[in-house]
Scaffold this motif. Structure first.
Motif, PDB file in Angstrom:
ATOM      1  N   GLU A 224       0.889  -1.220  -0.185  1.00  0.00           N
ATOM      2  CA  GLU A 224      -0.059  -0.088  -0.011  1.00  0.00           C
ATOM      3  C   GLU A 224       0.958   1.053   0.060  1.00  0.00           C
ATOM      4  O   GLU A 224       1.763   1.456   0.845  1.00  0.00           O
ATOM      5  CB  GLU A 224      -1.029   0.096   1.185  1.00  0.00           C
ATOM      6  CG  GLU A 224      -2.223  -0.953   0.802  1.00  0.00           C
ATOM      7  CD  GLU A 224      -3.254  -0.746   2.284  1.00  0.00           C
ATOM      8  OE1 GLU A 224      -3.008   0.108   2.908  1.00  0.00           O
ATOM      9  OE2 GLU A 224      -4.253  -1.398   2.047  1.00  0.00           O
ATOM     10  N   GLN A 228      -2.452   7.597  -0.012  1.00  0.00           N
ATOM     11  CA  GLN A 228      -3.674   7.215  -0.291  1.00  0.00           C
ATOM     12  C   GLN A 228      -4.145   5.724  -0.523  1.00  0.00           C
ATOM     13  O   GLN A 228      -5.319   5.392  -0.966  1.00  0.00           O
ATOM     14  CB  GLN A 228      -3.905   7.737  -1.925  1.00  0.00           C
ATOM     15  CG  GLN A 228      -2.990   7.011  -2.989  1.00  0.00           C
ATOM     16  CD  GLN A 228      -1.537   7.738  -3.018  1.00  0.00           C
ATOM     17  OE1 GLN A 228      -1.145   8.214  -2.122  1.00  0.00           O
ATOM     18  NE2 GLN A 228      -0.916   7.381  -4.128  1.00  0.00           N
ATOM     19  N   SER A 229      -3.286   4.977  -0.039  1.00  0.00           N
ATOM     20  CA  SER A 229      -3.391   3.557   0.352  1.00  0.00           C
ATOM     21  C   SER A 229      -3.637   2.964  -0.912  1.00  0.00           C
ATOM     22  O   SER A 229      -4.437   1.933  -1.169  1.00  0.00           O
ATOM     23  CB  SER A 229      -4.511   3.031   1.291  1.00  0.00           C
ATOM     24  OG  SER A 229      -4.084   3.732   2.455  1.00  0.00           O
ATOM     25  N   ALA A 230      -3.071   3.350  -2.265  1.00  0.00           N
ATOM     26  CA  ALA A 230      -3.331   2.640  -3.414  1.00  0.00           C
ATOM     27  C   ALA A 230      -2.151   1.525  -3.447  1.00  0.00           C
ATOM     28  O   ALA A 230      -1.241   1.513  -2.726  1.00  0.00           O
ATOM     29  CB  ALA A 230      -2.795   3.675  -4.565  1.00  0.00           C
ATOM     30  N   ARG A 231      -2.721   0.579  -4.140  1.00  0.00           N
ATOM     31  CA  ARG A 231      -2.073  -0.926  -4.082  1.00  0.00           C
ATOM     32  C   ARG A 231      -0.891  -0.961  -5.557  1.00  0.00           C
ATOM     33  O   ARG A 231      -1.173  -0.345  -6.567  1.00  0.00           O
ATOM     34  CB  ARG A 231      -2.927  -2.119  -4.352  1.00  0.00           C
ATOM     35  CG  ARG A 231      -3.416  -2.536  -3.076  1.00  0.00           C
ATOM     36  CD  ARG A 231      -3.975  -4.108  -3.041  1.00  0.00           C
ATOM     37  NE  ARG A 231      -4.029  -4.659  -1.843  1.00  0.00           N
ATOM     38  CZ  ARG A 231      -4.356  -5.794  -1.698  1.00  0.00           C
ATOM     39  NH1 ARG A 231      -4.259  -6.716  -2.694  1.00  0.00           N
ATOM     40  NH2 ARG A 231      -4.566  -6.228  -0.547  1.00  0.00           N
ATOM     41  N   VAL A 232       0.239  -1.297  -5.085  1.00  0.00           N
ATOM     42  CA  VAL A 232       1.559  -1.565  -6.224  1.00  0.00           C
ATOM     43  C   VAL A 232       2.037  -2.963  -6.092  1.00  0.00           C
ATOM     44  O   VAL A 232       2.044  -3.538  -4.973  1.00  0.00           O
ATOM     45  CB  VAL A 232       2.477  -0.325  -5.933  1.00  0.00           C
ATOM     46  CG1 VAL A 232       3.125  -0.704  -4.583  1.00  0.00           C
ATOM     47  CG2 VAL A 232       3.450  -0.600  -7.188  1.00  0.00           C
ATOM     48  N   SER A 260       7.088   4.405  -7.774  1.00  0.00           N
ATOM     49  CA  SER A 260       5.868   4.152  -7.106  1.00  0.00           C
ATOM     50  C   SER A 260       5.738   4.786  -5.831  1.00  0.00           C
ATOM     51  O   SER A 260       4.367   4.681  -5.248  1.00  0.00           O
ATOM     52  CB  SER A 260       6.127   2.471  -6.556  1.00  0.00           C
ATOM     53  OG  SER A 260       6.966   2.451  -5.602  1.00  0.00           O
ATOM     54  N   GLU A 285     -12.789  -1.762   1.034  1.00  0.00           N
ATOM     55  CA  GLU A 285     -12.685  -1.128   2.296  1.00  0.00           C
ATOM     56  C   GLU A 285     -13.282   0.239   2.222  1.00  0.00           C
ATOM     57  O   GLU A 285     -13.474   0.687   3.476  1.00  0.00           O
ATOM     58  CB  GLU A 285     -11.053  -0.559   2.082  1.00  0.00           C
ATOM     59  CG  GLU A 285     -10.511  -0.016   3.343  1.00  0.00           C
ATOM     60  CD  GLU A 285      -8.913   0.363   3.387  1.00  0.00           C
ATOM     61  OE1 GLU A 285      -8.406   0.935   4.285  1.00  0.00           O
ATOM     62  OE2 GLU A 285      -8.308  -0.102   2.244  1.00  0.00           O
ATOM     63  N   GLU A 286     -13.566   0.989   1.316  1.00  0.00           N
ATOM     64  CA  GLU A 286     -14.534   2.240   1.454  1.00  0.00           C
ATOM     65  C   GLU A 286     -15.807   1.968   1.869  1.00  0.00           C
ATOM     66  O   GLU A 286     -16.740   3.065   2.190  1.00  0.00           O
ATOM     67  CB  GLU A 286     -14.499   2.697   0.051  1.00  0.00           C
ATOM     68  CG  GLU A 286     -15.022   2.329  -1.255  1.00  0.00           C
ATOM     69  CD  GLU A 286     -13.763   1.186  -1.956  1.00  0.00           C
ATOM     70  OE1 GLU A 286     -14.082   0.914  -2.973  1.00  0.00           O
ATOM     71  OE2 GLU A 286     -12.904   1.034  -1.196  1.00  0.00           O
ATOM     72  N   ASP A 320      -7.625  -6.804  -1.723  1.00  0.00           N
ATOM     73  CA  ASP A 320      -7.992  -5.464  -1.095  1.00  0.00           C
ATOM     74  C   ASP A 320      -9.416  -5.307  -0.607  1.00  0.00           C
ATOM     75  O   ASP A 320      -9.624  -4.103  -0.714  1.00  0.00           O
ATOM     76  CB  ASP A 320      -7.437  -4.272  -2.337  1.00  0.00           C
ATOM     77  CG  ASP A 320      -7.325  -2.939  -1.481  1.00  0.00           C
ATOM     78  OD1 ASP A 320      -6.846  -2.937  -0.425  1.00  0.00           O
ATOM     79  OD2 ASP A 320      -7.327  -2.001  -2.419  1.00  0.00           O
TER      80      ASP A 320
END
Length: 359
Positions: A224, A228-232, A260, A285-286, A320
């Motif tokens: 994460e 913004q907790s975006a995944r890579v 990243s 999660e949202e 996720d």
């Protein structure tokens, strides 16, 4: 003769008030003011029997929120029936981006040692040839010539042995410190090492919590990216040669793209595909709200009626999303606008409502 029209005082006041109201209505501000007055007087005029039902009520020992479709659309609440399915669980792990100064030093040192070895090999070959010529001259070569050739050859042989030992030592050091995969890449100066040195990629050490294990290498892994907790995606390299002393669990090496958002020294949350699956409803999660130290989701419990459902302290994670195991398949889950529902619930509750916080 003068005629006077006598108007009663009450009628005169009423006329003046009517004229004032007409003048007030003629302005936009006045129209809004009258609308507010009418809205305030409406409950008193219609009476309790005609008032709308409250949005929040207590039913079966739980607080429920009633919102019509237009009301949900206005505040951005959407819901969907989620099927129960098997999901491959992800283990939450902890990662750190490593400083690769040591890798750079080893790579450069090995390259220098390799060059020194090649130089020593060339010198040893020249001195060997010189010694062979001196020996082949027989009586035509002086004792001094033969001794000089032999001395040079022995010196060059010693230098060659030292250079070979240095190369072997650096190769072993690289593999001991970084494992056979990265160690061999350092020795061969593979493209993967070049990408690390040039900071095109970063090396990440991911450590599982104590007691967690995997049967095979966890090829699928994600990190994460803050904030913004975006995944890579992480690219698997090899098992790590050491654990994180703060965590004391199994460790693995991965690479992450240099663009990243991570930098050496940063920590991250990582998620590794586990060997087991869990069955339940996938909830993003949202859709989760946090209140009073717990995590909650909203689910439909009737037409236009929603109630909070408490998640367990450590729900399984897959792709996720949280996997909710204690709800039947087909349960309608609020996917967006859960925070707005919580606000509506908190506004509508009072100490006398008798509602509780979970179902």
């Amino acid at each position: 003769m003068t005629w006077r029209i006598l108007v009663p005082a009450g009628l005169l006041v009423a006329g003046l008030l009517a004229a004032g109201l007409l003048a007030l209505v003629a302005t936009e501000q006045g129209a809004r003011h009258l609308a507010e007055i009418r809205e305030r007087l409406e409950p008193a005029r219609t009476g309790p029997a005609h008032r709308p039902a409250p949005r929040v009520a207590a039913e079966e020992g739980r607080a429920v929120v009633r919102l019509s479709a237009p009301e949900r659309a206005r505040i951005g609440v959407t819901s969907e029936a989620r099927p129960a399915a098997a999901h491959r669980e992800e283990l939450q792990a902890y990662g750190s981006v490593l400083d690769l100064a040591r890798v750079t030093d080893l790579t450069n040192a090995y390259a220098s040692a390799k060059a020194a070895l090649q130089t020593a090999q060339a010198r040893a070959e020249v001195s060997r040839s010189a010694l062979q010529r001196a020996r082949s001259l027989g009586p035509y070569a002086t004792t001094v010539q033969r001794e000089a050739a032999e001395g040079t050859f022995q010196t060059d042989q010693a230098a060659l042995a030292a250079a070979e030992s240095q190369v072997r030592t650096l190769s072993a050091t690289a593999q001991q410190e970084w494992g056979p995969v990265i160690g061999r890449a350092i020795v061969e100066r593979a493209p993967a090492i070049t990408r690390l040195i040039e900071r095109t990629d970063f090396l990440v050490q991911v450590t599982l919590p104590p007691g967690e294990g995997l049967k095979g290498p966890p090829a699928a892994a994600f990190a994460e990216v803050p904030p913004q907790s975006a995944r890579v995606a992480l690219a698997y390299v090899s098992p790590a040669t050491r654990t994180d002393p703060r965590i004391q669990g199994l460790s693995f090496f991965y690479t992450v793209p240099g663009d990243s958002g991570f930098l050496p020294g940063m920590s991250m949350l990582a998620f590794l595909a586990a060997d087991r699956s869990v069955t339940g409803l996938s909830v993003p999660e949202e859709a989760v709200v946090h209140w009073q130290g717990a995590a909650w989701i909203y689910r439909a419990v009737g037409p236009d009626t929603f109630a909070r459902h408490r998640l367990r302290a450590d729900p399984p994670i897959s792709a996720d999303s949280y996997v909710v195991e204690d709800l039947p398949g087909g349960t309608e889950i609020v996917l967006s606008g859960a925070q707005a529902l919580l606000s509506e619930e908190m506004k509508g509750q009072n100490p006398a409502s008798g509602a509780v916080d979970d179902d």
